[in-house]
Structures are given as structure tokens and as C-alpha cells.
Design an enzyme around this catalytic site. Structure first.
Site, PDB file in Angstrom:
ATOM      1  N   GLY A 171      10.229   7.336   4.923  1.00  0.00           N
ATOM      2  CA  GLY A 171      10.887   6.522   5.948  1.00  0.00           C
ATOM      3  C   GLY A 171      12.153   7.173   6.482  1.00  0.00           C
ATOM      4  N   HIS A 230       5.209   5.194  -2.498  1.00  0.00           N
ATOM      5  CA  HIS A 230       6.626   5.482  -2.779  1.00  0.00           C
ATOM      6  C   HIS A 230       7.319   4.248  -3.357  1.00  0.00           C
ATOM      7  CE1 HIS A 230       7.039   9.441  -0.892  1.00  0.00           C
ATOM      8  NE2 HIS A 230       6.217   9.006   0.048  1.00  0.00           N
ATOM      9  N   ASP A 240       9.940  -6.587   1.596  1.00  0.00           N
ATOM     10  CA  ASP A 240      10.061  -6.094   2.961  1.00  0.00           C
ATOM     11  C   ASP A 240      11.463  -5.526   3.084  1.00  0.00           C
ATOM     12  OD1 ASP A 240       8.629  -5.673   5.332  1.00  0.00           O
ATOM     13  OD2 ASP A 240       9.761  -7.238   6.361  1.00  0.00           O
ATOM     14  N   THR A 241      11.542  -4.349   3.692  1.00  0.00           N
ATOM     15  CA  THR A 241      12.822  -3.651   3.789  1.00  0.00           C
ATOM     16  C   THR A 241      13.104  -3.306   5.241  1.00  0.00           C
ATOM     17  OG1 THR A 241      12.628  -2.704   1.579  1.00  0.00           O
ATOM     18  CG2 THR A 241      14.072  -1.556   3.109  1.00  0.00           C
ATOM     19  N   HIS A 280      18.858  -0.068  -2.578  1.00  0.00           N
ATOM     20  CA  HIS A 280      18.617  -1.464  -2.198  1.00  0.00           C
ATOM     21  C   HIS A 280      17.423  -2.050  -2.968  1.00  0.00           C
ATOM     22  CE1 HIS A 280      16.826   1.673   0.175  1.00  0.00           C
ATOM     23  NE2 HIS A 280      15.787   0.919   0.414  1.00  0.00           N
ATOM     24  N   ARG A 281      16.349  -1.246  -3.059  1.00  0.00           N
ATOM     25  CA  ARG A 281      15.122  -1.724  -3.713  1.00  0.00           C
ATOM     26  C   ARG A 281      15.394  -1.953  -5.201  1.00  0.00           C
ATOM     27  NH1 ARG A 281      12.327   1.636  -1.494  1.00  0.00           N
ATOM     28  NH2 ARG A 281      11.732   0.235   0.177  1.00  0.00           N
ATOM     29  N   LYS A 318      18.278   8.547  -6.212  1.00  0.00           N
ATOM     30  CA  LYS A 318      18.218   7.486  -5.186  1.00  0.00           C
ATOM     31  C   LYS A 318      18.343   6.114  -5.841  1.00  0.00           C
ATOM     32  CE  LYS A 318      15.245   5.393  -1.627  1.00  0.00           C
ATOM     33  NZ  LYS A 318      13.988   5.414  -0.872  1.00  0.00           N
ATOM     34  N   ASP A 366      14.819   7.950   4.865  1.00  0.00           N
ATOM     35  CA  ASP A 366      15.601   8.618   3.816  1.00  0.00           C
ATOM     36  C   ASP A 366      16.345   9.871   4.307  1.00  0.00           C
ATOM     37  OD1 ASP A 366      15.149   6.783   1.823  1.00  0.00           O
ATOM     38  OD2 ASP A 366      13.555   7.906   0.836  1.00  0.00           O
ATOM     39  N   ASN A 419       0.842  -1.196   0.000  1.00  0.00           N
ATOM     40  CA  ASN A 419       0.000   0.000   0.000  1.00  0.00           C
ATOM     41  C   ASN A 419       0.878   1.248   0.000  1.00  0.00           C
ATOM     42  OD1 ASN A 419      -2.638  -1.227   0.198  1.00  0.00           O
ATOM     43  ND2 ASN A 419      -2.064  -1.863   2.268  1.00  0.00           N
TER      44      ASN A 419
HETATM   45  P1  IMP Z   1       8.398  -1.985   5.140  1.00  0.00           P
HETATM   46  O1  IMP Z   1       9.195  -2.722   4.140  1.00  0.00           O
HETATM   47  O2  IMP Z   1       7.274  -1.251   4.502  1.00  0.00           O
HETATM   48  O3  IMP Z   1       7.980  -2.835   6.297  1.00  0.00           O
HETATM   49  O4  IMP Z   1       9.336  -0.836   5.676  1.00  0.00           O
HETATM   50  C1  IMP Z   1      10.017  -0.883   6.889  1.00  0.00           C
HETATM   51  C2  IMP Z   1      10.439   0.500   7.327  1.00  0.00           C
HETATM   52  O5  IMP Z   1      11.588   0.891   6.617  1.00  0.00           O
HETATM   53  C3  IMP Z   1       9.405   1.578   7.136  1.00  0.00           C
HETATM   54  O6  IMP Z   1       9.470   2.475   8.221  1.00  0.00           O
HETATM   55  C4  IMP Z   1       9.817   2.267   5.892  1.00  0.00           C
HETATM   56  O7  IMP Z   1       9.471   3.578   5.876  1.00  0.00           O
HETATM   57  C5  IMP Z   1      11.329   2.098   5.954  1.00  0.00           C
HETATM   58  N1  IMP Z   1      11.840   2.018   4.603  1.00  0.00           N
HETATM   59  C6  IMP Z   1      11.614   1.033   3.700  1.00  0.00           C
HETATM   60  N2  IMP Z   1      12.234   1.326   2.546  1.00  0.00           N
HETATM   61  C7  IMP Z   1      12.844   2.525   2.731  1.00  0.00           C
HETATM   62  C8  IMP Z   1      13.624   3.351   1.882  1.00  0.00           C
HETATM   63  O8  IMP Z   1      13.872   3.077   0.706  1.00  0.00           O
HETATM   64  N3  IMP Z   1      14.078   4.491   2.440  1.00  0.00           N
HETATM   65  C9  IMP Z   1      13.822   4.844   3.736  1.00  0.00           C
HETATM   66  N4  IMP Z   1      13.095   4.110   4.553  1.00  0.00           N
HETATM   67  C10 IMP Z   1      12.601   2.952   4.048  1.00  0.00           C
END
Ligand code: IMP
Length: 192
Positions: A150, A12, A69-70, A177-178, A172, A152, A9
Site C-alpha cells: 500500500g 500482508h 478496514d484501514t 496502527h494495525r 513497522k 508504506d 484476502n
Molecule cells: P483496506 O483496509 O484493505 O481497505 O486498505 C485500504 C488501503 O490502504 C489499501 O490501498 C491498502 O493498501 C492501504 N493500507 C492499509 N493498511 C496499510 C498499511 O499498513 N500500510 C500501507 N498502506 C496500507
């Protein structure tokens, strides 16, 4: 063109991934697929959470799909916030509160080394495949820039002099990573 449902959802993430995919593959967001759920992330690894998300969407749609998932992993805090990145400062998932907590926990610490790690779980014809992308860098002493999302504003990737939040999405993407994880996904899809 091949179409995949992207189990997120987060607009970004959708924008960043569409930039990398170009014309090779099309993605449909949950919203576009008419799905309005907040998919749980109950596990203690990025891999397990990514699998959970793609599995939920595959069971709901029966369509090829992927999730990601990040986590932001810092060396000085033994990998924290890691898999807890989204809820580091509490259940309300506030980017601002998460950054405040991170900067507080690293205050006075000279080791600012960190990395973003993205895990993608793809389900293709009912079979799951995992891909990983890593971006090494460091945590700033204070927020820099207003772009992105997040963490960033407090992350400078190795080889750059600006934080992710001071970069355009295209800039970016050079380090991201993404993007690295998505490139592996694309290479895999192009072979199948
Ligand atoms: P999730 O993958 O949506 O669970 O993200 C985990 C957390 O890491 C969240 O707080 C996101 O905002 C942050 N996050 C994920 N990807 C990025 C990024 O590319 N840049 C900064 N924060 C990130």
C-alpha cells in the site's frame, strides 16, 4: 487456543496480525476457511466497512470472526484518501497509481501530516465490538523502500527516520496502527 476467522484476502495484513497475536490466538484466513469472495466495502466510513466485512463472514460461517478496514488520512487534503484509500486512483486498486495520485495532490504542499487509522470489527457470539488504532506520521516527497504494501513507501511514522517500506515487519510493528488495534482486540479477548 481460540480461533477466529479473519475476513481478509490481504496476506500482508495476515502476517502483520499473526506477528502481534503470537501464541495467544489463532486466526484462519478466508482462503484457509475455503471462502473465495471479494468482500464489498461500499460505505463512507472505516467503521461501516469493517462491520460490513465481519457481518458478511459471520453470516457465511456462523463462526467468531473479525475484519479490519484501514485508511490513510492526510491533514492537507481534509482526510483524503481516507476510506477511499484502496481505490483512490480508480477501481483497479493499484498501490502504485494510488501513491502517484497522493504525491501529485500533495505536490508543493508543506503540510505533510498524515495518519493511518485502523478499525477492527469483531463478532463474538453474535455480538459486534469495534477497536481502533492510529499511527501519526508524515508523507514523504518521494517513494522510499520496497517492503510492506500500500502506501508504506511514502509514510514515515512519528519518531522514526525511515518509511514503513524501509522497515522490516517487526520494525513497522513498533509503530503500526494495525498493531495498536490488534492489541486492543487481544486485551478484550483475554477478558472474555
Ligand atoms: P483496506 O483496509 O484493505 O481497505 O486498505 C485500504 C488501503 O490502504 C489499501 O490501498 C491498502 O493498501 C492501504 N493500507 C492499509 N493498511 C496499510 C498499511 O499498513 N500500510 C500501507 N498502506 C496500507
Amino acid at each position: 487456543m481460540n480461533t477466529l476467522v479473519f475476513a481478509t484476502n490481504n496476506q500482508h495484513k495476515v502476517d502483520e496480525i499473526r506477528l502481534v497475536l503470537g501464541n495467544s490466538f489463532d486466526i484462519i484466513t478466508l482462503k484457509e476457511a475455503g471462502i473465495d469472495i471479494d468482500i464489498p466495502e461500499p460505505h463512507d466510513t472505516l467503521e461501516a466497512n469493517a462491520s460490513e466485512k465481519s457481518g458478511v463472514i459471520y453470516r457465511m460461517t456462523g463462526k467468531d470472526c473479525f475484519s479490519e478496514d484501514t485508511g490513510l488520512e492526510t491533514e492537507a487534503l481534509n482526510g483524503e484518501p481516507g476510506v477511499k484509500s484502496a481505490r483512490y486512483a480508480g477501481e483497479n486498486r493499484s498501490f502504485e497509481a494510488n501513491i502517484d495520485k497522493l504525491l501529485k495532490n500533495l505536490a508543493g504542499n508543506e503540510n505533510r501530516k498524515a495518519r493511518f487509522r485502523t478499525v477492527i470489527s469483531l463478532i463474538l457470539d453474535g455480538q459486534e465490538y469495534l477497536f481502533e488504532g492510529i499511527c501519526n506520521g508524515m508523507i514523504t516527497l518521494e517513494r522510499r523502500g520496497r517492503n510492506g504494501f500500500g502506501y508504506d513507501p511514502v509514510f514515515i511514522p512519528d519518531g522514526a527516520s525511515h518509511s514503513f517500506a524501509e522497515m522490516s515487519m517487526e520494525e513497522k510493528s513498533v509503530f503500526s496502527h494495525r498493531k495498536k488495534a490488534v492489541e486492543q482486540l487481544v486485551a478484550f479477548l483475554q477478558q472474555h
